[in-house]
Design a protein around this motif. Structure first.
Motif, PDB file in Angstrom:
ATOM      1  N   GLY A 101       0.768  -1.123  -0.074  1.00  0.00           N
ATOM      2  CA  GLY A 101      -0.074   0.064  -0.017  1.00  0.00           C
ATOM      3  C   GLY A 101       0.887   1.111   0.097  1.00  0.00           C
ATOM      4  O   GLY A 101       1.929   1.123   0.287  1.00  0.00           O
ATOM      5  N   VAL A 102       0.090   2.429  -0.467  1.00  0.00           N
ATOM      6  CA  VAL A 102       0.954   3.631  -0.531  1.00  0.00           C
ATOM      7  C   VAL A 102       1.336   4.076   0.931  1.00  0.00           C
ATOM      8  O   VAL A 102       0.518   3.966   1.814  1.00  0.00           O
ATOM      9  CB  VAL A 102       0.082   4.627  -1.299  1.00  0.00           C
ATOM     10  CG1 VAL A 102       0.886   6.023  -1.207  1.00  0.00           C
ATOM     11  CG2 VAL A 102      -0.047   4.422  -2.752  1.00  0.00           C
ATOM     12  N   ASN A 103       2.474   4.687   1.049  1.00  0.00           N
ATOM     13  CA  ASN A 103       3.233   5.175   2.477  1.00  0.00           C
ATOM     14  C   ASN A 103       2.777   6.553   2.605  1.00  0.00           C
ATOM     15  O   ASN A 103       3.263   7.621   1.910  1.00  0.00           O
ATOM     16  CB  ASN A 103       4.514   4.966   2.379  1.00  0.00           C
ATOM     17  CG  ASN A 103       5.016   5.373   3.956  1.00  0.00           C
ATOM     18  OD1 ASN A 103       4.265   5.851   4.439  1.00  0.00           O
ATOM     19  ND2 ASN A 103       6.466   5.191   4.072  1.00  0.00           N
ATOM     20  N   PHE A 104       1.561   6.998   3.246  1.00  0.00           N
ATOM     21  CA  PHE A 104       1.145   8.055   3.783  1.00  0.00           C
ATOM     22  C   PHE A 104       1.650   8.642   4.959  1.00  0.00           C
ATOM     23  O   PHE A 104       1.051   9.746   5.794  1.00  0.00           O
ATOM     24  CB  PHE A 104      -0.432   8.276   3.802  1.00  0.00           C
ATOM     25  CG  PHE A 104      -0.995   8.172   2.299  1.00  0.00           C
ATOM     26  CD1 PHE A 104      -0.629   9.026   1.181  1.00  0.00           C
ATOM     27  CD2 PHE A 104      -1.926   6.932   1.866  1.00  0.00           C
ATOM     28  CE1 PHE A 104      -1.348   8.992   0.130  1.00  0.00           C
ATOM     29  CE2 PHE A 104      -2.140   7.089   0.609  1.00  0.00           C
ATOM     30  CZ  PHE A 104      -1.973   7.893  -0.174  1.00  0.00           C
ATOM     31  N   ASN A 105       2.498   7.967   5.650  1.00  0.00           N
ATOM     32  CA  ASN A 105       3.249   8.531   6.816  1.00  0.00           C
ATOM     33  C   ASN A 105       3.996   9.780   6.904  1.00  0.00           C
ATOM     34  O   ASN A 105       4.518   9.868   5.757  1.00  0.00           O
ATOM     35  CB  ASN A 105       4.180   7.423   7.408  1.00  0.00           C
ATOM     36  CG  ASN A 105       3.381   6.135   7.868  1.00  0.00           C
ATOM     37  OD1 ASN A 105       2.153   6.060   8.540  1.00  0.00           O
ATOM     38  ND2 ASN A 105       3.911   4.972   7.826  1.00  0.00           N
ATOM     39  N   PRO A 106       3.761  10.539   7.677  1.00  0.00           N
ATOM     40  CA  PRO A 106       4.656  11.875   7.568  1.00  0.00           C
ATOM     41  C   PRO A 106       6.060  11.773   7.345  1.00  0.00           C
ATOM     42  O   PRO A 106       6.770  10.769   8.202  1.00  0.00           O
ATOM     43  CB  PRO A 106       4.375  12.592   8.879  1.00  0.00           C
ATOM     44  CG  PRO A 106       2.811  11.844   9.427  1.00  0.00           C
ATOM     45  CD  PRO A 106       3.148  10.568   8.996  1.00  0.00           C
ATOM     46  N   GLY A 107       6.551  12.443   6.490  1.00  0.00           N
ATOM     47  CA  GLY A 107       8.093  12.441   6.271  1.00  0.00           C
ATOM     48  C   GLY A 107       8.431  11.326   5.389  1.00  0.00           C
ATOM     49  O   GLY A 107       9.821  11.218   5.140  1.00  0.00           O
TER      50      GLY A 107
END
Length: 338
Positions: A101-107
């Motif tokens: 899945g796409v990584n939407f974590n900050p940074g």
């Protein structure tokens, strides 16, 4: 007793391995369960499904998975391994899915896609992650807030898959919009200011393709050989998800080609600008070459130089140099250099 705002589970009931756990009620809703409740869990009625979302990096994760899941050692190794190339296969009545899945974590970068391992049976689904992934929490929120979530294990697996694919689309749309903005700015911006970003977009496309192509093959395998507990509607949803993923892969190819065309255009503009600058320098050098020859010749320190004792010699030399420049301009115009 403090409650976790993300899952609603009491802090004292939380376990390092358990991110959240819930029991699907078969009607689109769920109830949250604590770690102690799931150890010897049995469905109260046939429609109930236990869903555990686990952190496989927690201490004791491998031991619990080996003990709790009715899977072979090779399958367990796949579920806890860091080798997370997307794949789908069955083991008797169980289904194993390794998805990205796409990584939407900050940074973090979106193309640094996060793996989610899934073990699914008719009455139990276990999802495993190494880093935080938004998709499971979105599915849980739909179960809790709308009561219109997945009703069966097959629905849950398909919902997770569909959410992963849909989030990929949002990342691709954002990237395409950025390409459009760069194309609009290309006429006024310096090429060097845009080339680095365009190179980053091309690398992003390659990173997405690296995982999405095998993910397409994995979902195609699931469509060909679904477990018996997946409904006809689940199989139709897999087909539609495959179709969307195929379109997203095509969009990635278009995005990559658009970025390549824009990059080539900027490189051509930069080369044209460099050629124009070099041409101007060449014209200037061509103008001053004969002038430099004449002044250098007149500057040699030997006897017999004409005009040394004449006060008008300097102005005569200036006129001669001006005539030379005029002749040069005429020649350059005739040769269409100017």
């Amino acid at each position: 007793m403090k409650s976790d705002s993300r899952t609603g589970v009491e802090a004292a009931d939380r376990h390092p391995l358990l991110v959240f756990g819930c029991v699907l009620d078969g009607a689109g809703g769920c109830r949250l369960v604590a770690w102690d409740d799931v150890q010897d869990w049995q469905p109260a009625h046939p429609e109930e499904v236990l869903w555990l979302h686990l952190d496989r990096t927690a201490e004791g994760a491998a031991e619990w998975i080996h003990r709790a899941l009715p899977a072979s050692e090779a399958t367990i190794d796949v579920l806890i391994s860091n080798e997370t190339r997307p794949r789908v296969f069955r083991e008797e009545d169980g289904l194993v899915c390794i998805l990205r899945g796409v990584n939407f974590n900050p940074g973090d970068e979106p193309e640094d896609m996060i793996a989610m391992q899934v073990w699914a049976e008719k009455s139990r689904v276990v999802t495993l992650r190494r880093r935080r992934l938004q998709t499971p929490r979105d599915v849980l929120a739909r179960l809790q807030e709308t009561g219109n979530g997945p009703k069966t294990a097959g629905d849950l697996v398909i919902s997770l898959t569909k959410e992963l694919v849909d989030k990929i689309n949002s990342a691709i749309v954002d990237m395409n919009e950025r390409i459009d903005e760069l194309e609009a700015d290309a006429a006024d911006a310096r090429p060097d200011d845009l080339l680095d970003e365009i190179g980053g977009i091309r690398r992003t496309c390659l990173a997405f393709k690296r995982y999405l192509s095998p993910q397409y093959d994995a979902l195609a395998q699931l469509q060909r050989d679904p477990p018996d507990w997946m409904s006809h509607g689940n199989r139709n949803t897999i087909r539609e998800t495959l179709d969307r993923l195929s379109r997203y892969l095509e969009d990635l190819d278009v995005s990559k080609e658009s970025a390549l065309v824009l990059q080539d255009d900027l490189n051509n503009r930069a080369a044209t600008q460099m050629n124009r600058t070099m041409f101007v320098f060449s014209i200037i050098a061509a103008i001053f070459l004969p002038l430099g020859f004449v002044t250098g010749l007149l500057g040699i320190n030997v006897g017999g130089m004409p005009g040394v004792d004449s006060g008008a010699a300097f102005w005569i030399t200036v006129v001669i140099l001006a005539v030379i420049v005029g002749i040069e301009f005429m020649l350059f115009r005739l040769m269409k250099w100017l």
